[in-house]
Design a protein around this motif. Structure first.
Motif, PDB file in Angstrom:
ATOM      1  N   GLY A   5      23.065  20.402  60.557  1.00 23.06           N
ATOM      2  CA  GLY A   5      22.778  21.836  60.530  1.00 23.06           C
ATOM      3  C   GLY A   5      21.264  22.007  60.509  1.00 23.06           C
ATOM      4  O   GLY A   5      20.512  21.033  60.640  1.00 23.06           O
ATOM      5  N   ILE A   6      20.829  23.243  60.293  1.00 17.94           N
ATOM      6  CA  ILE A   6      19.388  23.489  60.368  1.00 17.94           C
ATOM      7  C   ILE A   6      18.637  22.753  59.241  1.00 17.94           C
ATOM      8  O   ILE A   6      17.525  22.249  59.451  1.00 17.94           O
ATOM      9  CB  ILE A   6      19.063  25.011  60.381  1.00 17.94           C
ATOM     10  N   LEU A  25      23.514  12.059  60.921  1.00 17.31           N
ATOM     11  CA  LEU A  25      24.933  11.830  61.213  1.00 17.31           C
ATOM     12  C   LEU A  25      25.641  13.183  61.152  1.00 17.31           C
ATOM     13  O   LEU A  25      25.706  13.805  60.080  1.00 17.31           O
ATOM     14  CB  LEU A  25      25.534  10.857  60.198  1.00 17.31           C
ATOM     15  N   LEU A  35      24.792  27.735  62.289  1.00 12.24           N
ATOM     16  CA  LEU A  35      24.132  28.407  63.420  1.00 12.24           C
ATOM     17  C   LEU A  35      25.038  28.121  64.609  1.00 12.24           C
ATOM     18  O   LEU A  35      25.142  26.970  65.048  1.00 12.24           O
ATOM     19  CB  LEU A  35      22.732  27.836  63.684  1.00 12.24           C
ATOM     20  N   LYS A 190      33.670  36.580  61.353  1.00 16.01           N
ATOM     21  CA  LYS A 190      32.675  37.377  62.068  1.00 16.01           C
ATOM     22  C   LYS A 190      33.212  37.629  63.475  1.00 16.01           C
ATOM     23  O   LYS A 190      33.724  36.715  64.126  1.00 16.01           O
ATOM     24  CB  LYS A 190      31.340  36.634  62.115  1.00 16.01           C
ATOM     25  N   TRP A 273      35.427  31.716  59.351  1.00 16.36           N
ATOM     26  CA  TRP A 273      34.755  30.564  58.742  1.00 16.36           C
ATOM     27  C   TRP A 273      35.588  29.898  57.668  1.00 16.36           C
ATOM     28  O   TRP A 273      35.327  28.745  57.309  1.00 16.36           O
ATOM     29  CB  TRP A 273      33.372  30.979  58.213  1.00 16.36           C
ATOM     30  N   THR A 312      21.452  24.922  52.259  1.00 12.13           N
ATOM     31  CA  THR A 312      20.901  26.211  51.822  1.00 12.13           C
ATOM     32  C   THR A 312      21.322  26.576  50.403  1.00 12.13           C
ATOM     33  O   THR A 312      20.560  27.191  49.666  1.00 12.13           O
ATOM     34  CB  THR A 312      21.306  27.320  52.824  1.00 12.13           C
TER      35      THR A 312
HETATM   36  C1  LIG Z   1      28.999  34.355  59.451  1.00 13.31           C
HETATM   37  C2  LIG Z   1      27.648  33.913  58.927  1.00 13.31           C
HETATM   38  C3  LIG Z   1      26.570  34.770  59.008  1.00 13.31           C
HETATM   39  C4  LIG Z   1      25.314  34.373  58.534  1.00 13.31           C
HETATM   40  N1  LIG Z   1      24.236  35.209  58.710  1.00 13.31           N
HETATM   41  C5  LIG Z   1      23.005  34.778  58.377  1.00 13.31           C
HETATM   42  C6  LIG Z   1      21.851  35.501  58.779  1.00 13.31           C
HETATM   43  O1  LIG Z   1      21.941  36.528  59.457  1.00 13.31           O
HETATM   44  N2  LIG Z   1      20.626  35.027  58.398  1.00 13.31           N
HETATM   45  C7  LIG Z   1      20.507  33.876  57.665  1.00 13.31           C
HETATM   46  O2  LIG Z   1      19.365  33.503  57.329  1.00 13.31           O
HETATM   47  N3  LIG Z   1      21.586  33.128  57.315  1.00 13.31           N
HETATM   48  C8  LIG Z   1      22.817  33.548  57.678  1.00 13.31           C
HETATM   49  N4  LIG Z   1      23.908  32.765  57.423  1.00 13.31           N
HETATM   50  C9  LIG Z   1      23.712  31.528  56.654  1.00 13.31           C
HETATM   51  C10 LIG Z   1      23.098  30.410  57.515  1.00 13.31           C
HETATM   52  O3  LIG Z   1      23.892  30.211  58.651  1.00 13.31           O
HETATM   53  C11 LIG Z   1      23.021  29.162  56.655  1.00 13.31           C
HETATM   54  O4  LIG Z   1      22.174  29.414  55.545  1.00 13.31           O
HETATM   55  C12 LIG Z   1      22.459  27.920  57.350  1.00 13.31           C
HETATM   56  O5  LIG Z   1      22.865  27.815  58.681  1.00 13.31           O
HETATM   57  C13 LIG Z   1      22.891  26.705  56.516  1.00 13.31           C
HETATM   58  O6  LIG Z   1      22.349  25.535  57.062  1.00 13.31           O
HETATM   59  P1  LIG Z   1      22.647  24.135  56.349  1.00 13.31           P
HETATM   60  O7  LIG Z   1      21.976  23.101  57.178  1.00 13.31           O
HETATM   61  O8  LIG Z   1      22.328  24.238  54.913  1.00 13.31           O
HETATM   62  O9  LIG Z   1      24.241  23.943  56.398  1.00 13.31           O
HETATM   63  P2  LIG Z   1      25.254  23.915  57.622  1.00 13.31           P
HETATM   64  O10 LIG Z   1      24.796  24.788  58.724  1.00 13.31           O
HETATM   65  O11 LIG Z   1      26.602  24.205  57.036  1.00 13.31           O
HETATM   66  O12 LIG Z   1      25.194  22.401  58.134  1.00 13.31           O
HETATM   67  C14 LIG Z   1      25.976  21.362  57.597  1.00 13.31           C
HETATM   68  C15 LIG Z   1      26.275  20.379  58.716  1.00 13.31           C
HETATM   69  O13 LIG Z   1      26.944  19.252  58.155  1.00 13.31           O
HETATM   70  C16 LIG Z   1      27.964  18.839  59.044  1.00 13.31           C
HETATM   71  N5  LIG Z   1      28.942  18.074  58.277  1.00 13.31           N
HETATM   72  C17 LIG Z   1      29.868  18.540  57.405  1.00 13.31           C
HETATM   73  N6  LIG Z   1      30.548  17.505  56.858  1.00 13.31           N
HETATM   74  C18 LIG Z   1      30.046  16.363  57.406  1.00 13.31           C
HETATM   75  C19 LIG Z   1      30.345  14.991  57.233  1.00 13.31           C
HETATM   76  N7  LIG Z   1      31.288  14.544  56.381  1.00 13.31           N
HETATM   77  N8  LIG Z   1      29.642  14.081  57.973  1.00 13.31           N
HETATM   78  C20 LIG Z   1      28.668  14.483  58.842  1.00 13.31           C
HETATM   79  N9  LIG Z   1      28.340  15.787  59.024  1.00 13.31           N
HETATM   80  C21 LIG Z   1      29.018  16.717  58.296  1.00 13.31           C
HETATM   81  C22 LIG Z   1      28.492  20.151  59.612  1.00 13.31           C
HETATM   82  O14 LIG Z   1      29.174  19.964  60.829  1.00 13.31           O
HETATM   83  C23 LIG Z   1      27.204  20.956  59.788  1.00 13.31           C
HETATM   84  O15 LIG Z   1      26.631  20.778  61.064  1.00 13.31           O
HETATM   85  C24 LIG Z   1      25.161  33.104  57.917  1.00 13.31           C
HETATM   86  C25 LIG Z   1      26.247  32.236  57.841  1.00 13.31           C
HETATM   87  C26 LIG Z   1      27.483  32.630  58.354  1.00 13.31           C
HETATM   88  C27 LIG Z   1      28.659  31.667  58.304  1.00 13.31           C
END
Ligand SMILES: Cc1cc2nc3c(=O)[nH]c(=O)nc-3n(C[C@H](O)[C@H](O)[C@H](O)COP(=O)(O)OP(=O)(O)OC[C@H]3O[C@@H](n4cnc5c(N)ncnc54)[C@H](O)[C@@H]3O)c2cc1C
Length: 356
Positions: A5-6, A25, A35, A190, A273, A312
């Protein structure tokens, strides 16, 4: 790095910038996690994150760094209020706040970072076990194993504890905290509704609405710059077991609010989601965001200071937002680079025979 993820991608890019080797990974066949930009004939529309807000300096810096195209959220015109009996026009738009949008979808941030990382990102690679042996970790995944002196957990904490086996087990307090940390937006569907033209704008409407009866409770304009491509989007917060809103129910609601022009969308896409196994853990999570998000225990790595949190939910700043994921990634990388610098200083001292 567990998760592309991001948060995971930003941490990986920063580690590489510091000259440290890193493997991301990622369980899915795409990067970005929450995203998620849906590609349709008209353009790309976000089913996950949509906005960033003034003061989110990390997102602004990433946009600048990757040269990602952005535009302002459309806000001008009147908003609508929806209750039994239909839509009621409000004066002005108290629903939308000033925010920025990613013109080709929020996924462009993740894709931009992944392109730079190239072969350091492994897609379709689901991690299921992390075992500490001496100064290294053996990470077992769907395509084999990889060893590393540090691991970054860039996935929601409750997903990590429910789906990955840790050996030795996580400290009890860390495990309890992670297990109780809800996934941001994990109980929401969504919907994006694409139209041939932004007809609401021609009626002096912003495209924003609040509904007391649903299925979408909050609606916004999701069009591109100058209204092209044209789209609306909305959120439906859902209880466990509640059905995903159907396309028919969504279009009926939009007709109720905006009138007959809303009856013929080009496309309706719904992402629930709750059912995304790469985001939401299988068992219910009972804690509250205000009790768990950015908790001090998430700021400290565990397993001899070498397993770090970078989703996040763990951020001190803007937890839940993209900005939060970038802040958490920054903190994890800082801890690793400090340790790497002190161990290379110790090695240099050792080679000089300077062992004071
Ligand atoms: C509907 C919706 C609307 C949103 N609107 C906004 C907005 O307008 N503005 C904003 O700032 N934020 C918004 N957010 C929140 C934002 O999307 C998140 O804060 C951000 O994308 C989280 O990033 P992350 O890397 O922490 O987690 P994630 O994006 O959840 O990344 C986790 C990654 O880990 C991977 N993964 C999971 N398990 C495993 C495993 N066992 N092995 C390997 N990989 C694995 C997943 O596939 C994923 O790619 C929104 C979220 C949603 C769902």
């Amino acid at each position: 790095m567990i998760g592309g993820g991001i948060g995971g991608l930003a941490a990986a890019a920063e580690l590489v910038r510091h000259g440290l080797a890193c493997r991301v990974l990622e369980s899915q066949d795409r990067v970005g996690g929450r995203l998620l930009s849906h590609a349709s004939a008209a353009g790309r529309f976000d089913l996950g994150a949509t906005w960033y807000w003034p003061g989110e300096t990390r997102v602004a810096a990433l946009v600048e760094n990757l040269q990602v195209a952005t535009h302002l959220q459309h806000r001008s015109g009147d908003a609508m209020y929806h209750a039994a009996g239909g839509g009621r026009r409000m004066e002005g738009n108290p629903i939308d706040v000033a925010s920025g949008r990613f013109s080709y979808g929020a996924s462009s941030l993740a894709e931009g970072l992944a392109n730079r990382l190239g072969g350091d990102v492994s897609l379709g690679t689901r991690v299921h076990r992390i075992e500490q042996s001496g100064t290294d970790f053996t990470v077992s995944h769907s395509a084999g194993t990889v060893s590393a002196p540090h691991v970054i957990l860039a996935l929601p904490p409750s997903l990590a504890v429910q789906t990955i086996e840790f050996k030795p087990a996580m400290p009890d307090d860390v495990r309890a905290l992670a297990a109780a940390t809800p996934v941001w937006m994990g109980t929401v569907a969504k919907a994006v509704i694409v139209y041939a033209a932004a007809f609401w704008r021609h009626q002096g409407l912003a495209g924003a609405a609040i509904s007391h009866i649903g299925p979408l409770r909050e609606l916004h304009d999701m069009s591109g710059p100058d209204g092209v491509p044209a789209a609306l989007f909305g959120f439906a917060p859902l209880a466990p077991g509640e059905p995903t809103p159907s396309e028919r129910d969504i279009v009926d609601q939009l007709v109720d609010i905006f009138g007959p022009d809303a009856a013929t969308p080009l496309e309706v896409v719904v992402k629930d989601w709750r059912h995304d196994i790469n985001t939401v853990p299988p068992l219910p999570v009972t804690g509250l965001p205000m009790e768990t998000y950015g908790h001090p225990r998430f700021q400290q790595p565990f397993a001899d200071g070498r397993i770090h949190w970078a989703s996040t939910e763990t951020a001190l700043s803007a937890p839940g937002h993209i900005e939060g994921a970038l802040a958490a990634a920054e903190r994890a990388v800082r801890a690793i680079t400090i340790q790497a610098a002190s161990s290379s200083a110790a090695t240099a001292q050792f080679h000089r025979g300077d062992t004071r």
